[in-house]
Scaffold this motif. Structure first.
Motif, short mmCIF file in Angstrom:
data_model
loop_
_atom_site.label_atom_id
_atom_site.label_comp_id
_atom_site.label_asym_id
_atom_site.label_seq_id
_atom_site.Cartn_x
_atom_site.Cartn_y
_atom_site.Cartn_z
N LEU A 55 1.97 2.80 -3.74
CA LEU A 55 0.52 2.66 -3.67
C LEU A 55 0.11 1.39 -2.95
O LEU A 55 -0.82 1.41 -2.13
CB LEU A 55 -0.08 2.68 -5.08
N CYS A 58 0.54 2.07 0.69
CA CYS A 58 -0.50 2.98 1.19
C CYS A 58 -1.85 2.29 1.31
O CYS A 58 -2.60 2.55 2.25
CB CYS A 58 -0.61 4.20 0.27
N LYS A 59 -2.16 1.40 0.37
CA LYS A 59 -3.43 0.67 0.45
C LYS A 59 -3.48 -0.21 1.70
O LYS A 59 -4.50 -0.26 2.39
CB LYS A 59 -3.65 -0.17 -0.80
N LEU A 69 -8.79 5.71 0.76
CA LEU A 69 -7.76 6.10 -0.20
C LEU A 69 -8.48 6.42 -1.50
O LEU A 69 -8.84 5.52 -2.26
CB LEU A 69 -6.75 4.96 -0.36
N THR A 70 -8.73 7.70 -1.74
CA THR A 70 -9.52 8.12 -2.90
C THR A 70 -8.79 7.79 -4.20
O THR A 70 -7.57 7.62 -4.23
CB THR A 70 -9.80 9.63 -2.86
N THR A 71 -9.57 7.73 -5.28
CA THR A 71 -8.99 7.45 -6.59
C THR A 71 -7.97 8.53 -6.97
O THR A 71 -6.91 8.23 -7.51
CB THR A 71 -10.10 7.37 -7.66
N GLN A 74 -4.80 7.93 -5.13
CA GLN A 74 -4.11 6.76 -5.69
C GLN A 74 -3.36 7.13 -6.97
O GLN A 74 -2.20 6.74 -7.15
CB GLN A 74 -5.12 5.64 -5.97
N ILE A 77 -0.35 9.20 -6.03
CA ILE A 77 0.72 8.38 -5.46
C ILE A 77 1.55 7.73 -6.57
O ILE A 77 2.78 7.72 -6.52
CB ILE A 77 0.15 7.34 -4.48
N VAL A 78 0.87 7.20 -7.58
CA VAL A 78 1.61 6.58 -8.69
C VAL A 78 2.36 7.64 -9.49
O VAL A 78 3.51 7.45 -9.88
CB VAL A 78 0.67 5.75 -9.60
N TYR A 88 0.23 11.78 2.09
CA TYR A 88 -0.60 10.72 2.67
C TYR A 88 -0.26 10.50 4.14
O TYR A 88 -1.16 10.35 4.98
CB TYR A 88 -0.41 9.42 1.88
#
Length: 145
Positions: A55, A58-59, A69-71, A74, A77-78, A88
């Motif tokens: 994450l 990616c950020k 990067l939408t919630t 995110q 991803i985690v 992504y």
């Protein structure tokens, strides 16, 4: 005036951190648990740690590309780590560049794996030379008699 952000440097730092995290979590797993609840807990924490590291990467990448990067992404991803990263990469790039990014991801994974194996081997050999046996003894053989 603010300094421009060096996204490539930041992403490289995250990748180095993920490699160190991989080494530490692998070594803790080797020392602490070979099976059972402890093994499962270490594996779960390692997976979440990997997801958080991915994450971060990616950020930084999204900021560099000026992508949102939408919630939900995110959280994915985690939760799903490498699978969400593949999504992504294709979402934020053309199909050709997405494939190229997957190639870089595979190259990183192979190189990081080799580095972790070398680091773990050297660490175990150093501890063994110092008289500390960190590897569990092999299971006793069962005789057929």
């Amino acid at each position: 005036m603010t300094e421009p952000v060096d996204h490539k440097r930041e992403k490289s730092i995250v990748l180095a951190g993920l490699t160190v995290f991989w080494f530490i979590s692998s070594f803790i797993n080797l020392l602490a648990a070979q099976d059972g609840v402890a093994f499962s807990l270490i594996m779960l924490l390692s997976a979440v740690g990997w997801g958080v590291g991915i994450l971060f990467w990616c950020k930084i990448d999204a900021e560099e590309r000026r992508e949102e990067l939408t919630t939900g992404l995110q959280i994915a991803i985690v939760a799903f780590g490498i699978f969400a990263l593949v999504y992504y990469l294709f979402k934020t790039r053309s199909p050709r560049d997405g494939l190229r990014s997957i190639g870089w991801l595979l190259l990183y994974a192979v190189c990081a794996y080799l580095l972790v194996v070398i680091m773990a081997t050297v660490t175990v050999m150093g501890l063994k030379a110092a008289g500390i046996d960190v590897l569990p003894p092999p299971p006793a053989e069962v005789s057929d008699q």
